[in-house]
Design a protein around this motif. Structure first.
Motif, PDB file in Angstrom:
ATOM      1  N   SER A 258       0.810 -13.702  -7.439  1.00  0.00           N
ATOM      2  CA  SER A 258      -0.091 -14.201  -7.177  1.00  0.00           C
ATOM      3  C   SER A 258      -1.293 -15.207  -8.105  1.00  0.00           C
ATOM      4  CB  SER A 258      -1.595 -13.414  -6.531  1.00  0.00           C
ATOM      5  OG  SER A 258      -2.316 -14.572  -6.043  1.00  0.00           O
ATOM      6  N   TRP A 259      -0.688 -16.482  -8.107  1.00  0.00           N
ATOM      7  CA  TRP A 259      -1.369 -17.781  -8.760  1.00  0.00           C
ATOM      8  C   TRP A 259      -3.102 -17.559  -9.477  1.00  0.00           C
ATOM      9  CZ3 TRP A 259       1.507 -19.844 -11.522  1.00  0.00           C
ATOM     10  CH2 TRP A 259       3.031 -20.304 -11.384  1.00  0.00           C
ATOM     11  N   ASP A 260      -3.638 -17.023  -7.173  1.00  0.00           N
ATOM     12  CA  ASP A 260      -4.889 -16.484  -7.225  1.00  0.00           C
ATOM     13  C   ASP A 260      -5.949 -15.780  -8.452  1.00  0.00           C
ATOM     14  OD1 ASP A 260      -3.839 -17.846  -5.373  1.00  0.00           O
ATOM     15  OD2 ASP A 260      -5.370 -16.324  -3.603  1.00  0.00           O
ATOM     16  N   SER A 261      -6.741 -16.047  -8.546  1.00  0.00           N
ATOM     17  CA  SER A 261      -7.699 -15.626  -9.859  1.00  0.00           C
ATOM     18  C   SER A 261      -7.850 -14.003  -9.973  1.00  0.00           C
ATOM     19  CB  SER A 261      -9.145 -16.770 -10.410  1.00  0.00           C
ATOM     20  OG  SER A 261      -9.227 -16.654  -8.382  1.00  0.00           O
ATOM     21  N   ASP A 262      -8.185 -13.584  -8.422  1.00  0.00           N
ATOM     22  CA  ASP A 262      -8.575 -12.284  -8.854  1.00  0.00           C
ATOM     23  C   ASP A 262      -6.759 -11.404  -9.182  1.00  0.00           C
ATOM     24  OD1 ASP A 262      -7.077 -12.783  -5.965  1.00  0.00           O
ATOM     25  OD2 ASP A 262      -8.067 -11.964  -5.104  1.00  0.00           O
ATOM     26  N   VAL A 263      -5.903 -11.925  -9.319  1.00  0.00           N
ATOM     27  CA  VAL A 263      -4.961 -11.356  -9.879  1.00  0.00           C
ATOM     28  C   VAL A 263      -4.385 -12.005 -10.872  1.00  0.00           C
ATOM     29  CG1 VAL A 263      -2.388 -10.708  -8.851  1.00  0.00           C
ATOM     30  CG2 VAL A 263      -4.120 -10.403  -6.924  1.00  0.00           C
ATOM     31  N   SER A 264      -3.063 -13.168 -10.571  1.00  0.00           N
ATOM     32  CA  SER A 264      -3.266 -14.118 -11.761  1.00  0.00           C
ATOM     33  C   SER A 264      -2.020 -13.604 -12.835  1.00  0.00           C
ATOM     34  CB  SER A 264      -4.233 -14.705 -12.489  1.00  0.00           C
ATOM     35  OG  SER A 264      -4.257 -15.441 -13.149  1.00  0.00           O
ATOM     36  N   ALA A 265      -0.991 -13.335 -11.959  1.00  0.00           N
ATOM     37  CA  ALA A 265      -0.234 -11.883 -12.645  1.00  0.00           C
ATOM     38  C   ALA A 265       1.240 -11.868 -11.898  1.00  0.00           C
ATOM     39  CB  ALA A 265      -0.472 -10.700 -13.111  1.00  0.00           C
ATOM     40  N   PHE A 266       2.023 -11.710 -12.573  1.00  0.00           N
ATOM     41  CA  PHE A 266       3.770 -12.015 -11.609  1.00  0.00           C
ATOM     42  C   PHE A 266       4.211 -10.360 -12.222  1.00  0.00           C
ATOM     43  CE2 PHE A 266       2.695 -16.002 -10.687  1.00  0.00           C
ATOM     44  CZ  PHE A 266       3.228 -15.990  -9.822  1.00  0.00           C
ATOM     45  N   THR A 267       5.205 -10.072 -11.572  1.00  0.00           N
ATOM     46  CA  THR A 267       5.898  -8.828 -12.152  1.00  0.00           C
ATOM     47  C   THR A 267       7.544  -9.416 -11.609  1.00  0.00           C
ATOM     48  OG1 THR A 267       6.048  -6.242 -12.685  1.00  0.00           O
ATOM     49  CG2 THR A 267       5.499  -7.402  -9.723  1.00  0.00           C
ATOM     50  N   PRO A 268       8.030  -8.131 -11.749  1.00  0.00           N
ATOM     51  CA  PRO A 268       9.627  -8.905 -12.266  1.00  0.00           C
ATOM     52  C   PRO A 268      10.034  -8.060 -10.601  1.00  0.00           C
ATOM     53  CG  PRO A 268       9.422  -8.264 -13.473  1.00  0.00           C
ATOM     54  CD  PRO A 268       8.441  -7.408 -13.848  1.00  0.00           C
ATOM     55  N   THR A 269      10.892  -8.368  -9.290  1.00  0.00           N
ATOM     56  CA  THR A 269      10.520  -8.528  -8.423  1.00  0.00           C
ATOM     57  C   THR A 269      11.763  -7.376  -8.209  1.00  0.00           C
ATOM     58  OG1 THR A 269      10.501 -10.265  -6.703  1.00  0.00           O
ATOM     59  CG2 THR A 269      11.347  -8.803  -5.191  1.00  0.00           C
ATOM     60  N   GLU A 270      12.275  -6.781  -8.756  1.00  0.00           N
ATOM     61  CA  GLU A 270      13.453  -6.075  -8.739  1.00  0.00           C
ATOM     62  C   GLU A 270      13.273  -4.828  -8.989  1.00  0.00           C
ATOM     63  OE1 GLU A 270      16.479  -7.491 -12.578  1.00  0.00           O
ATOM     64  OE2 GLU A 270      17.463  -5.298 -11.666  1.00  0.00           O
ATOM     65  N   TYR A 271      12.367  -4.854 -10.012  1.00  0.00           N
ATOM     66  CA  TYR A 271      11.528  -3.559 -11.101  1.00  0.00           C
ATOM     67  C   TYR A 271      10.116  -3.379  -9.684  1.00  0.00           C
ATOM     68  CZ  TYR A 271      14.716  -3.513 -14.031  1.00  0.00           C
ATOM     69  OH  TYR A 271      15.716  -3.966 -15.589  1.00  0.00           O
ATOM     70  N   LEU A 272      10.216  -3.556  -8.836  1.00  0.00           N
ATOM     71  CA  LEU A 272       8.452  -3.727  -7.768  1.00  0.00           C
ATOM     72  C   LEU A 272       9.166  -1.947  -7.508  1.00  0.00           C
ATOM     73  CD1 LEU A 272       8.518  -6.258  -5.162  1.00  0.00           C
ATOM     74  CD2 LEU A 272       6.676  -5.300  -7.051  1.00  0.00           C
ATOM     75  N   GLY A 273       7.321  -0.794  -7.716  1.00  0.00           N
ATOM     76  CA  GLY A 273       7.807   0.554  -6.838  1.00  0.00           C
ATOM     77  C   GLY A 273       8.374   0.788  -8.095  1.00  0.00           C
ATOM     78  N   THR A 274       7.857   0.543  -9.014  1.00  0.00           N
ATOM     79  CA  THR A 274       8.114   1.334 -10.543  1.00  0.00           C
ATOM     80  C   THR A 274       6.713   1.360 -10.876  1.00  0.00           C
ATOM     81  OG1 THR A 274       9.639   0.026 -11.633  1.00  0.00           O
ATOM     82  CG2 THR A 274       8.670   1.109 -13.519  1.00  0.00           C
ATOM     83  N   SER A 275       6.146   2.406 -11.325  1.00  0.00           N
ATOM     84  CA  SER A 275       4.518   2.585 -11.240  1.00  0.00           C
ATOM     85  C   SER A 275       3.959   2.260 -12.809  1.00  0.00           C
ATOM     86  CB  SER A 275       4.590   4.436 -11.664  1.00  0.00           C
ATOM     87  OG  SER A 275       3.213   5.107 -11.827  1.00  0.00           O
ATOM     88  N   LEU A 276       3.336   2.056 -13.548  1.00  0.00           N
ATOM     89  CA  LEU A 276       2.957   0.547 -14.279  1.00  0.00           C
ATOM     90  C   LEU A 276       1.042   1.515 -14.873  1.00  0.00           C
ATOM     91  CD1 LEU A 276       3.502  -3.098 -13.741  1.00  0.00           C
ATOM     92  CD2 LEU A 276       5.122  -1.530 -14.714  1.00  0.00           C
TER      93      LEU A 276
END
Ligand code: NAG
Ligand code: NAG
Ligand code: NAG
Ligand code: NAG
Length: 334
Positions: A258-276
């Motif tokens: 999200s571009w919104d200020s409360d998130v303002s970050a991105f992660t690769p769609t291919e690796y969604l579900g990965t524990s970070l």
């Protein structure tokens, strides 16, 4: 998460399905980035696509009025709103009237001039049905998929009952649980949507949103860059629906965030579900195949929060899963 009792019974019988997330070696690149601009992948796509779209826009403008200047052309985008089948079908009519492959009216050719195409909820059903099938025309989708699928509609509980019993969603969900992932109502919802919108085996059970980047029309930049949007619901604050200030998330074939200020970050769609943790994978193994296309469009159109929906507790047999799903859909129909 669905009831532990019925899951433990299902899990013992689960074997991997096309839908099951896969454990794989983590990439060497970072899995989180700050939302400071477009990703390199999106930027490369945008530049290549704009060049193709400019040619189409130039041709359309010139044929419409030879006096139009074409030296500096805008980036053109189209979105389809939420609104279930109404927005999906009216949006489809719009695309048909813009697509020079599918109509010959004054607006035909403008679909070819798009650099971006977005959709929310019912609009994302349309977007993913087009992109998930490698961009056939709307007429083709109508004749070879939607006409039948919409008759066996989610809005017809009688037909639905047959669908739930016929199809493999119960195995898919059990197998995802057995692989160590919590499942929610969005899993069966996304699987049901899959049978309506994707031509591939088992309603697109094996098609991921990130895999669209490998489709021929995407790699040749023949099509606009697709963006699915979804509104965040702050369930931890007791919300059942997105609030007035809801976070707008986007899923593109390359990234989620999200571009919104409360998130303002991105992660690769291919690796969604990965524990970070702190942006770093918690193990050497990452997850792929979590970003099932129906699951993502289901996330964009999930109008039921299970914390807020009054459902019967699932009982302990797989036929009761079908009954629970039917209750969910009855609830949606209300
Ligand atoms: C589109 O319609 C116009 C005007 O009716 C006609 O001249 C033209 O040949 C048509 N083009 C195609 C590709 O059918
Ligand atoms: C996608 O590729 C197919 C096969 O090459 C082509 O027929 C079709 O027109 C393409 N779609 C778009 C939107 O360009
Ligand atoms: C919405 O978000 C803005 C910025 O974060 C904040 O200033 C405002 O108070 C919020 N409004 C509501 C109704 O939550
Ligand atoms: C199934 O659920 C019923 C009611 O909750 C319970 O009485 C029964 O023991 C359960 N059966 C199994 C095999 O767990």
């Amino acid at each position: 998460m669905l009831s532990p009792v019925f899951l433990s019974l299902l899990v013992s019988a689960a074997s991997a399905t096309l839908y099951t997330p896969i454990s794989t070696t983590c990439p060497s690149t970072s899995l989180v980035r700050a939302a400071s601009g477009l990703s390199d992948n999106e930027e490369a796509y945008r530049v290549s696509r704009k060049a193709v779209a400019d040619e189409a826009l130039k041709a359309w403008l010139t044929s419409t009025d030879s006096g139009f200047g074409t030296a500096e052309l805008p980036t053109v985008a189209l979105t389809t709103s939420g609104g279930g089948y109404r927005s999906m079908l009216s949006g489809a009519g719009v695309i048909q009237g813009l697509d020079s492959r599918d109509s010959n009216v004054s607006t035909s050719g403008l679909f070819q001039a798009l650099t971006y195409q977005a959709g929310l909820s019912g609009g994302s059903w349309l977007l993913t049905s087009i992109s998930g099938n490698n961009y056939p025309t709307v007429s083709n989708l109508r004749d070879t998929l939607w006409e039948q699928a919409l008759q066996d509609s989610l809005f017809d509980p009688g037909e639905l009952w047959a669908a739930v019993n016929d199809i493999r969603i119960v195995d898919d969900i059990a197998s995802k649980e057995a692989a160590g992932f919590d499942t929610t109502l969005t899993d069966p919802w996304g699987r049901l949507l899959g049978y309506q919108f994707y031509k591939q085996d088992d309603g697109g059970a094996g098609v991921t949103w990130s895999s669209v980047t490998t489709f021929s029309n995407f790699t040749s930049h023949a099509v606009p860059y697709p963006v699915i949007t979804a509104l965040g619901v702050k369930v931890w604050e007791g919300q059942c629906l997105p609030g007035p200030n809801a976070t707008t998330y986007e899923f593109t074939p390359y990234e989620f965030g999200s571009w919104d200020s409360d998130v303002s970050a991105f992660t690769p769609t291919e690796y969604l579900g990965t524990s970070l943790k702190g942006g770093v994978p918690t193990s050497a193994l990452c997850t792929t195949n979590y970003d099932n296309i129906g699951y993502i469009t289901g996330t964009s159109s999930n109008l039921f929060s299970e914390l807020c929906t009054d459902l019967p507790a699932p009982a302990n047999s797989s036929t009761d899963v079908a009954a629970t799903l039917e209750a969910v859909l009855d609830k949606i129909h209300e």
